[in-house]
Scaffold this active site. Structure first.
Site, PDB file in Angstrom:
ATOM      1  N   ASP B  12       0.858  -1.181   0.000  1.00 55.62           N
ATOM      2  CA  ASP B  12       0.000   0.000   0.000  1.00 55.62           C
ATOM      3  C   ASP B  12       0.892   1.229   0.000  1.00 55.62           C
ATOM      4  OD1 ASP B  12      -2.718   1.203   0.371  1.00 55.62           O
ATOM      5  OD2 ASP B  12      -1.793   2.001   2.167  1.00 55.62           O
ATOM      6  N   SER B  13       0.296   2.376  -0.338  1.00 57.01           N
ATOM      7  CA  SER B  13       1.043   3.627  -0.297  1.00 57.01           C
ATOM      8  C   SER B  13       1.428   4.013   1.137  1.00 57.01           C
ATOM      9  CB  SER B  13       0.207   4.746  -0.909  1.00 57.01           C
ATOM     10  OG  SER B  13      -1.028   4.852  -0.227  1.00 57.01           O
ATOM     11  N   CYS B  75      -3.778  -0.549  -2.207  1.00 62.77           N
ATOM     12  CA  CYS B  75      -4.023   0.851  -2.564  1.00 62.77           C
ATOM     13  C   CYS B  75      -4.815   0.933  -3.868  1.00 62.77           C
ATOM     14  CB  CYS B  75      -2.676   1.546  -2.724  1.00 62.77           C
ATOM     15  SG  CYS B  75      -2.783   3.240  -3.313  1.00 62.77           S
ATOM     16  N   GLU B 154      -6.487  10.209   8.769  1.00 67.35           N
ATOM     17  CA  GLU B 154      -5.189  10.117   9.441  1.00 67.35           C
ATOM     18  C   GLU B 154      -5.134  10.994  10.687  1.00 67.35           C
ATOM     19  OE1 GLU B 154      -1.668   9.998   7.107  1.00 67.35           O
ATOM     20  OE2 GLU B 154      -2.411   8.162   6.186  1.00 67.35           O
ATOM     21  N   CYS B 188     -11.055   3.725  -1.608  1.00 66.10           N
ATOM     22  CA  CYS B 188      -9.766   4.116  -1.030  1.00 66.10           C
ATOM     23  C   CYS B 188      -9.641   3.418   0.320  1.00 66.10           C
ATOM     24  CB  CYS B 188      -9.700   5.631  -0.842  1.00 66.10           C
ATOM     25  SG  CYS B 188      -8.230   6.194   0.071  1.00 66.10           S
ATOM     26  N   HIS B 190      -8.461   4.247   3.045  1.00 68.41           N
ATOM     27  CA  HIS B 190      -8.673   5.038   4.262  1.00 68.41           C
ATOM     28  C   HIS B 190     -10.159   5.184   4.616  1.00 68.41           C
ATOM     29  CE1 HIS B 190      -4.507   6.251   3.875  1.00 68.41           C
ATOM     30  NE2 HIS B 190      -4.577   6.901   5.013  1.00 68.41           N
TER      31      HIS B 190
END
Lengths: 281, 281
Positions: B12-13, B75, B154, B188, B190
């Site tokens: 993943d990124s 990702c 985040e 995504c 996140h």
């Protein structure tokens, strides 16, 4: 070519440093500028000191390879983690964002209480706290990391409800920590885009007028002073701006918002293959 | 060691892919997992296809060097730009985020109208649009890039006023584009952290119930199916999770929020020196 005729080198983690370039072009319109935005590895603000120093070295090496007479680290996080180290390693003078901003804040404050906002990295480094203590140990400092301001500025959401609520939350924390703050340092190159909103919210939250210190302006003035002191000012003619980025995906769209004018010369470069800079990518 | 006993590789990124690992550990609790989060170069969502493909190759090469039987690109942006290319180049099967999410959305929709949210890169790539059209050309698709959702997740601001207003603005755009959307793909890694808020805002803005499709769950199920089809399931014993990151600055703080459990084994590695992976950093 005489050294004075070389360009000023400026690097940043991305496009934010163009706010510094904007001030440099006002302060020193006859100087050439080589700008490098490390847009392939942006942001630096949430990364470790080791990673940021490694990227900063890459960036500096690239610009020195193109010939510069002085290096400006526009990114506050890169300044916090890259200085004084890069200044000792490199053959040209290196200016960062932190010291000029700290000096300007000390000059501006009447209450002797200064607030500093920046990225996680910049705030955790305590670099503004140290820089202010060196100039004026009696000045009290409160700090606040504001990780959402960079994405808000990049999204262009600089004055609506979302930006306002975010600013109220971060600045509420900051002004709640220390009473009588009258000076707020915008310790990140992206924050000037939020300046009108931050001025309004800061004054409201603090219940008094708050002076905003923009490190971009302070850096431009410090650059002029440094060039004059070293006899490196270039006279006459309009300075050219050349931009390099490590990823060109968004520079055309976002860049002009930060620079305040059109970007005429942008080239994508690959600098991360073991630090060997090469064009293309 | 027989191939079935090798680990599943996941890259993943950054930390977001841990939401996929969380689902994989539920779906396949007896499988070992090697996870690589490219936290030194995160995010990918705003970078160019070329940059994202280059980073994805680096990541894949690192995990293959440690021995994996199947590679999962957690990702969405890396999946959008890295597939089918990486699948053709690499000696193991490669699964991405887009196709499983697209299939699940097609199964879920009753109105034949699907909304997709993701990073700038994922949305601009049109990869979900193409993947849905391949399975069900009659399904209509509306898409919306939501660049602020990643920094909100985040920062941990997943349910307050700021997150709510941001969601209302993005989803208002999306549902304003196409009527009768009844299925929303969280494109995504996140976004699962914002799931309760997104479910509520989507239903309110759409004026009807909206089914949320989380590509993390879809990927985990697709991984099980792929391993079973290839005879590569590992039997017995609890699987181990080993995490590598390219920058360890925030993994301890942010990682557990995404994984849903403590991170016991994390190692920082340097993979960007011309693609030669080495430990340390």
């Amino acid at each position: 070519m005489s050294q004075a005729n070389l360009a000023i080198g400026v690097f940043d983690s991305g496009v934010g440093g163009l706010t510094v370039v904007r001030q440099l072009r006002r302060e020193l319109p006859d100087e050439d500028i080589l700008y490098l935005g490390d847009t392939a590895r942006v942001p630096y603000g949430s990364k470790s000191p080791q990673t940021v120093l490694r990227y900063s070295r890459n960036n500096a090496r690239f610009l020195l390879g193109r010939g510069v007479k002085l290096l400006v680290i526009a990114c506050n996080t890169a300044s916090a983690f890259g200085l004084p180290r890069l200044g000792e390693e490199l053959p040209v003078q290196v200016l960062g964002a932190v010291e000029p901003g700290a000096r300007e804040a000390v000059r501006a404050t009447r209450t002797g209480r200064v607030g500093v906002i920046g990225t996680l990295g910049t705030i955790r480094s305590s670099s503004y706290r140290r820089a202010i203590a060196e100039v004026a140990p009696e000045v009290e400092v409160a700090t606040q990391a504001c990780p959402l301001f960079v994405p808000l500025a990049e999204e262009g959401w600089v004055d609506g409800d979302v930006a306002r609520l975010t600013a109220e939350r971060y600045l509420g924390e900051l002004f709640g920590t220390l009473a009588d703050i009258d000076t707020l340092v915008l310790g990140c190159t992206h924050y000037p885009l939020l300046r009108p909103l931050l001025a309004e919210v800061a004054t409201r939250v603090a219940g008094r007028e708050v002076t905003l210190v923009d490190s971009a302006g302070a850096m431009a003035r410090a650059t002029r002073v440094a060039l004059e002191a070293a006899g490196l000012r270039r006279g006459g003619g309009a300075g050219r701006l050349t931009c390099y980025v490590t990823d060109a995906a968004r520079i055309g769209e976002v860049g002009p918002r930060f620079l305040g004018e059109a970007l005429t010369s942008v080239e994508e470069v690959d600098i991360d293959a073991g630090g060997q800079a090469s064009a293309g990518g």
